[in-house]
Write an enzyme that holds these catalytic residues in place. Structure first.
Site, PDB file in Angstrom:
ATOM      1  N   GLN A 103       2.735   9.649  -4.303  1.00  0.00           N
ATOM      2  CA  GLN A 103       2.260   8.546  -5.146  1.00  0.00           C
ATOM      3  C   GLN A 103       1.066   9.017  -5.969  1.00  0.00           C
ATOM      4  OE1 GLN A 103       2.137   4.669  -2.585  1.00  0.00           O
ATOM      5  NE2 GLN A 103       2.147   6.387  -1.201  1.00  0.00           N
ATOM      6  N   HIS A 121       4.520   8.043  -9.155  1.00  0.00           N
ATOM      7  CA  HIS A 121       3.720   7.234 -10.077  1.00  0.00           C
ATOM      8  C   HIS A 121       3.283   8.001 -11.324  1.00  0.00           C
ATOM      9  CE1 HIS A 121       2.609   4.314  -6.535  1.00  0.00           C
ATOM     10  NE2 HIS A 121       3.809   4.090  -7.029  1.00  0.00           N
ATOM     11  N   CYS A 129       3.310   8.057 -25.774  1.00  0.00           N
ATOM     12  CA  CYS A 129       2.962   7.246 -26.941  1.00  0.00           C
ATOM     13  C   CYS A 129       3.019   5.767 -26.547  1.00  0.00           C
ATOM     14  CB  CYS A 129       3.944   7.541 -28.082  1.00  0.00           C
ATOM     15  SG  CYS A 129       3.586   6.540 -29.541  1.00  0.00           S
TER      16      CYS A 129
HETATM   17  P1  OAD Z   1      -4.798   4.066  -0.646  1.00  0.00           P
HETATM   18  O1  OAD Z   1      -6.168   4.311  -1.162  1.00  0.00           O
HETATM   19  O2  OAD Z   1      -4.275   2.689  -0.658  1.00  0.00           O
HETATM   20  O3  OAD Z   1      -4.693   4.571   0.853  1.00  0.00           O
HETATM   21  C1  OAD Z   1      -5.233   5.809   1.247  1.00  0.00           C
HETATM   22  C2  OAD Z   1      -4.922   5.994   2.717  1.00  0.00           C
HETATM   23  O4  OAD Z   1      -5.358   7.290   3.089  1.00  0.00           O
HETATM   24  C3  OAD Z   1      -5.648   5.003   3.654  1.00  0.00           C
HETATM   25  O5  OAD Z   1      -4.679   4.412   4.522  1.00  0.00           O
HETATM   26  C4  OAD Z   1      -6.624   5.886   4.452  1.00  0.00           C
HETATM   27  O6  OAD Z   1      -6.744   5.458   5.808  1.00  0.00           O
HETATM   28  C5  OAD Z   1      -5.934   7.240   4.369  1.00  0.00           C
HETATM   29  N1  OAD Z   1      -6.822   8.421   4.464  1.00  0.00           N
HETATM   30  C6  OAD Z   1      -8.115   8.561   4.092  1.00  0.00           C
HETATM   31  N2  OAD Z   1      -8.551   9.809   4.327  1.00  0.00           N
HETATM   32  C7  OAD Z   1      -7.492  10.496   4.859  1.00  0.00           C
HETATM   33  C8  OAD Z   1      -7.290  11.834   5.299  1.00  0.00           C
HETATM   34  N3  OAD Z   1      -8.263  12.739   5.246  1.00  0.00           N
HETATM   35  N4  OAD Z   1      -6.065  12.163   5.785  1.00  0.00           N
HETATM   36  C9  OAD Z   1      -5.053  11.238   5.844  1.00  0.00           C
HETATM   37  N5  OAD Z   1      -5.187   9.971   5.440  1.00  0.00           N
HETATM   38  C10 OAD Z   1      -6.391   9.605   4.947  1.00  0.00           C
HETATM   39  O7  OAD Z   1      -3.837   5.075  -1.446  1.00  0.00           O
HETATM   40  P2  OAD Z   1      -2.266   4.995  -1.657  1.00  0.00           P
HETATM   41  O8  OAD Z   1      -1.585   4.464  -0.454  1.00  0.00           O
HETATM   42  O9  OAD Z   1      -1.850   6.306  -2.189  1.00  0.00           O
HETATM   43  O10 OAD Z   1      -0.955   3.110  -7.515  1.00  0.00           O
HETATM   44  O11 OAD Z   1      -2.178   3.918  -2.804  1.00  0.00           O
HETATM   45  C11 OAD Z   1      -0.930   3.579  -3.307  1.00  0.00           C
HETATM   46  C12 OAD Z   1      -1.035   3.264  -4.766  1.00  0.00           C
HETATM   47  O12 OAD Z   1      -2.011   2.241  -4.976  1.00  0.00           O
HETATM   48  C13 OAD Z   1      -1.527   4.405  -5.635  1.00  0.00           C
HETATM   49  O13 OAD Z   1      -0.503   5.300  -5.986  1.00  0.00           O
HETATM   50  C14 OAD Z   1      -2.064   3.688  -6.812  1.00  0.00           C
HETATM   51  C15 OAD Z   1      -2.863   2.633  -6.072  1.00  0.00           C
HETATM   52  O14 OAD Z   1      -3.283   1.556  -6.767  1.00  0.00           O
HETATM   53  C16 OAD Z   1      -0.909   3.082  -8.845  1.00  0.00           C
HETATM   54  O15 OAD Z   1      -1.795   3.517  -9.525  1.00  0.00           O
HETATM   55  C17 OAD Z   1       0.342   2.449  -9.377  1.00  0.00           C
END
Ligand code: OAD
Length: 245
Positions: A103, A121, A129
């Site tokens: 993602q 994503h 554009c």
């Molecule tokens: P999040 O910021 O929602 O979640 C990050 C996750 O990583 C959390 O559950 C933390 O507990 C975990 N975390 C933190 N440090 C870590 C480490 N060292 N090792 C393993 N895990 C760790 O990010 P995403 O789930 O990627 O979308 O978010 C999903 C989407 O929401 C993104 O792609 C973006 C965002 O808004 C768009 O931009 C469309």
């Protein structure tokens, strides 16, 4: 189950697996110094999604949206892939069929040399554009960008980041490839809060098709996985990789 038992159990599943699919989120890049979205220091604590990550926000105020993306591009350009990215890159050559669905838009999996990456994503390093003049998206690595908003080289109109914003549909080919990849022996979910769909539904789909599902996250959140390892990705993956030998 103790952390150690969980790590052993995943390593043993991986030892007999040929088809491995890993889904990553922002947490995998946390050790590289890239802020996550949710959690105590997450980006969505200080910024509002609706003001920065939607087409409506861009239509209203493209400069502010671009300033935010340009700031993130600068942070990412100074970051390096961490141990977790490196291990997954080596796994992409170890397993007969390996797919990495991310993602993340930061490009760190590709910089680590991972084969077969599906960018769910999009990429922060690609622009498209805004008025859809017909030009396909293009790469631009400059950070900071010299002009905000940047321009489409073909029509001179505004360019937008080629990322998927909230409310936008995923690329059909990306969805098709991801659905094919969840047909696997082991599906591992790493560093995602598992709240944004459809990505958050991929592990459940893999389980439905018979995969063993596991999660690595200090705060596990994926629903219904067979095994949750409550640890940081860079540490847990390092231990598992050493066990695989
Ligand atoms: P999040 O910021 O929602 O979640 C990050 C996750 O990583 C959390 O559950 C933390 O507990 C975990 N975390 C933190 N440090 C870590 C480490 N060292 N090792 C393993 N895990 C760790 O990010 P995403 O789930 O990627 O979308 O978010 C999903 C989407 O929401 C993104 O792609 C973006 C965002 O808004 C768009 O931009 C469309």
């Amino acid at each position: 189950m103790s952390l150690e038992t969980g790590i052993h159990s995943l390593a043993s599943r991986l030892r007999s697996a040929t088809r491995v699919t890993v889904l990553t989120g922002a947490g995998i890049s946390a050790a590289s110094g890239i802020p996550t979205f949710r959690g105590p220091d997450g980006l969505w604590k200080s910024f509002r999604v609706e003001e920065l990550a939607t087409a409506q926000a861009f239509a209203r105020d493209p400069r502010t949206v671009w300033e935010w993306y340009d700031w993130r591009r600068q942070i990412i350009s100074r970051a390096l892939p961490n141990r977790a990215h490196e291990i997954l890159a080596s796994w992409s050559r170890r397993f007969a069929r390996f797919t990495l669905i991310t993602q993340n838009v930061d490009g760190l999996h590709e910089r680590a040399g991972t084969a077969n990456v599906i960018r769910f994503h999009g990429s922060i390093w690609e622009l498209s554009c805004w008025s859809r003049c017909g030009r396909s998206s293009w790469r631009d690595d400059e950070a900071p960008l010299p002009q905000l908003p940047p321009r489409c080289p073909d029509c001179g109109g505004m360019a937008r980041p080629a990322v998927v914003w909230f409310g936008e549909r995923l690329d059909l080919d990306v969805t098709r490839r991801a659905m094919a990849a969840v047909e696997c022996d082991v599906c591992l979910v790493v560093g995602t809060s598992s709240v944004v769909y459809p990505a958050a539904g991929l592990a459940a789909e893999a389980a439905r098709r018979g995969a063993f599902t596991a999660e690595i996250n200090p705060e596990p959140g994926a629903r219904g996985v067979d095994l949750a390892i409550a640890a940081r990705a860079e540490k847990a993956l390092d231990e598992i990789d050493r066990m695989l030998g």
